[in-house]
Design a protein around this motif. Structure first.
Motif, short mmCIF file in Angstrom:
data_model
loop_
_atom_site.label_atom_id
_atom_site.label_comp_id
_atom_site.label_asym_id
_atom_site.label_seq_id
_atom_site.Cartn_x
_atom_site.Cartn_y
_atom_site.Cartn_z
N TYR A 337 75.89 50.70 5.68
CA TYR A 337 75.44 51.33 4.44
C TYR A 337 73.98 51.75 4.54
N ASP A 338 73.51 52.52 3.56
CA ASP A 338 72.11 52.96 3.48
C ASP A 338 71.65 53.61 4.78
N VAL A 339 72.38 54.64 5.21
CA VAL A 339 72.02 55.37 6.43
C VAL A 339 71.52 56.76 6.05
N VAL A 340 70.28 57.03 6.37
CA VAL A 340 69.67 58.34 6.10
C VAL A 340 68.93 58.80 7.36
N ALA A 341 69.13 60.05 7.72
CA ALA A 341 68.41 60.62 8.87
C ALA A 341 66.99 60.97 8.43
N ALA A 342 66.08 60.02 8.56
CA ALA A 342 64.72 60.18 8.04
C ALA A 342 63.94 61.26 8.76
N ARG A 343 64.24 61.49 10.04
CA ARG A 343 63.46 62.46 10.80
C ARG A 343 63.71 63.90 10.35
N VAL A 344 64.70 64.09 9.50
CA VAL A 344 64.91 65.41 8.89
C VAL A 344 63.67 65.85 8.12
N TYR A 345 62.95 64.88 7.55
CA TYR A 345 61.85 65.20 6.65
C TYR A 345 60.51 65.39 7.34
N LYS A 346 60.38 64.84 8.53
CA LYS A 346 59.12 64.99 9.25
C LYS A 346 59.34 64.70 10.72
N ASN A 347 58.78 65.56 11.57
CA ASN A 347 59.00 65.41 13.01
C ASN A 347 58.48 64.10 13.57
N ASP A 348 57.39 63.59 12.98
CA ASP A 348 56.74 62.42 13.57
C ASP A 348 57.13 61.11 12.90
N ILE A 349 58.25 61.12 12.14
CA ILE A 349 58.78 59.85 11.64
C ILE A 349 59.56 59.22 12.80
N ASN A 350 58.91 58.34 13.52
CA ASN A 350 59.53 57.85 14.75
C ASN A 350 59.51 56.34 14.91
N GLU A 351 58.93 55.61 13.96
CA GLU A 351 58.88 54.16 14.09
C GLU A 351 60.09 53.53 13.42
N MET A 352 60.92 52.89 14.23
CA MET A 352 62.11 52.24 13.72
C MET A 352 61.76 50.90 13.08
N SER A 353 62.74 50.34 12.39
CA SER A 353 62.55 49.04 11.73
C SER A 353 63.04 47.89 12.59
N LEU A 354 63.85 48.19 13.60
CA LEU A 354 64.32 47.20 14.57
C LEU A 354 63.99 47.72 15.97
N SER A 355 63.38 46.91 16.78
CA SER A 355 62.97 47.35 18.11
C SER A 355 64.14 47.38 19.09
N ILE A 356 64.01 48.25 20.08
CA ILE A 356 64.93 48.31 21.21
C ILE A 356 64.12 47.96 22.45
N ASN A 357 64.42 46.83 23.05
CA ASN A 357 63.66 46.33 24.19
C ASN A 357 62.16 46.26 23.87
N LYS A 359 60.48 48.07 21.83
CA LYS A 359 59.88 49.35 21.45
C LYS A 359 60.33 49.76 20.04
N LEU A 360 59.37 50.13 19.21
CA LEU A 360 59.68 50.61 17.86
C LEU A 360 59.62 52.14 17.77
N ASN A 361 58.87 52.77 18.64
CA ASN A 361 58.77 54.23 18.65
C ASN A 361 60.01 54.81 19.34
N MET A 362 60.87 55.47 18.56
CA MET A 362 62.12 55.95 19.13
C MET A 362 61.92 57.03 20.20
#
Length: 437
Positions: A337-357, A359-362
């Motif tokens: 639930y609560d899934v929104v493609a945030a990068r639609v609104y700004k190119n530099d919205i790149n910091e995730m809320s959960l890290s991958i290895n 890294k938070l910057n996708m």
């Protein structure tokens, strides 16, 4: 407030059962303790993984972390506190006002206050339209009037929808809602269509999502002030033996808790910032408590991959939940639930809320990072990356099909949103997310 006592109830097999009490002199020293009669029953289960059955009171911090997690956040919370002439930090006073209908199966009751009879008040088309047009302010008022507590940011309320008659109702007293309704323009442009597009796409990629639809309240389907987003509550179920109020079947409450509550983390810390490795902690919870840990781990992994690829940077731990069955004995991963493609609104919205290895910057995350994350979370790398490739390779077609369905219903902006997801997302066929030959 001084020397208060709030009763904590939980619905088990359709029966509200006293689990315990929250006591103290104010919100700073409030503590929760299970009732002796609750812990004495061998079939009873904790109300939260973070609050295991115990005869001792929990700390003020543990109490706050779970129970504050039942409350609205942001503008709605401030509006409610202002209406009560209360401090927004005073979660106990707000819980006392709103706790009759929370997410999941919990009720918070002040037994010194007269009980309001459960009822449903029909909303006129004008009132539903006003909810879309006026947004967060009216939503906050409905929350206050309904004594209804929903987590999350502004512009959200719980309503009852009669699907046969296509009529909306405001729950009164302890009457359960069966839909969560959100406004669009109070947050970001076209966010309602954005979320519906993402959920339709997720479903096509094998992700379990709740039923949802866009509510048109005006003539213009492209105007944010004329539409609402309605999500059917997966923690409310109607059965043949459901009682009725005004000929409306009253749903049973299924218990749920988000991962912040399950992990004992305060809502204010829902975004990973300092290497907490929330995702690994979530997988550990599933392994320890899920009735089908293998299936739920791969479900969580598929959602994680999808959120990354679609550019959902608001993928914090309160946007993932566990769902219990009617007797609390079975726990499973809740639908996405609560899934929104945030990068639609700004190119530099790149910091995730959960890290991958870590890294938070996708924009810095590679396929190798997902392989290492899968290993760290205890997943087999081969099946985890097979899921990654399935979602990665199928996303564009699923997105195209979903946008076409929405455009066919008159939501012309869906195609533009899909195009922006492609252009601003992380779906590129020449980057480090592709498997090596």
């Amino acid at each position: 407030m001084s020397n208060f006592s709030l009763t904590v109830l939980i619905e088990i097999n359709g029966v509200m059962t006293k689990a315990g009490s929250i006591t103290g002199t104010d919100y700073k020293d409030a503590v929760f303790a299970y009732d002796d009669s609750y812990t004495a029953e061998k079939n009873h289960r904790p109300i939260s993984i973070s609050l295991p059955l115990s005869k001792k009171p929990f700390s003020a911090e543990s109490t706050r972390n779970y129970f504050e997690g039942l409350l609205p956040e942001g503008f709605t919370r401030k509006s409610i506190a202002d209406s009560m002439h209360s401090d927004p930090d005073d979660y106990i006073s707000i819980l006392r006002e709103l706790g009759r209908e929370c997410l999941g199966a919990i009720q918070i009751v002040d037994e010194s206050i007269r009980t309001v009879e459960a009822d449903y008040k029909e909303l006129s088309k004008k009132e539903v339209k006003a909810l879309a047009k006026e947004g967060a302010s009216l939503a906050a008022n409905l929350v206050i009037q309904s004594h209804l507590s929903l987590t999350g940011a502004s512009g959200k309320t719980g309503l009852y929808y009669d699907e046969k008659k296509k009529k909306w109702y405001q729950p009164v007293g302890s009457a359960p809602s069966n839909f969560i309704v959100k406004q669009s323009h109070v947050r970001l442009s076209n966010i309602v269509v954005n979320e519906q597009l993402c959920l339709l796409t997720a479903k096509k990629l094998g992700i379990d999502v709740p039923e949802s639809f866009v509510v048109q309240t005006g003539k213009n389907k492209t105007e944010d002030a004329d539409i609402l987003f309605a999500t059917k509550r997966y923690d409310r179920v109607v059965t043949d033996d459901s009682r009725k109020v005004k000929d409306l079947p009253v749903p049973y409450r299924l218990h749920q808790e988000d991962f912040a509550q399950a992990l004992g983390i305060n809502s204010s810390q829902k975004y990973e910032k300092n290497g907490e490795h929330y995702l690994k902690q979530m997988f550990n919870i599933i392994r320890s408590y899920s009735a089908n840990p293998i299936e739920d781990q791969f479900k969580l992994w598929r959602i994680t991959v999808f959120n990354f690829l679609v550019g959902n940077t608001d993928n914090h731990i309160k946007n993932y939940s566990l769902l219990y069955n009617k007797d609390l004995r079975t726990v499973r991963l809740a639908p996405c639930y609560d899934v929104v493609a945030a990068r639609v609104y700004k190119n530099d919205i790149n910091e995730m809320s959960l890290s991958i290895n870590g890294k938070l910057n996708m924009d810095e995350v590679t396929r190798a990072d997902f392989e290492l994350e899968a290993k760290s979370c205890g997943l087999g790398t081969k099946p985890a990356m097979k899921i990654f490739d399935e979602v990665h390779n199928g996303l564009l077609e699923a997105l195209k099909e979903s946008a076409g369905e929405l455009e066919g219903k008159g939501f012309a902006q869906a195609g533009d949103i899909a195009d922006k997801i492609k252009r601003r997302g992380v779906i590129h066929h020449d980057n480090s997310l592709m498997p090596k030959n």
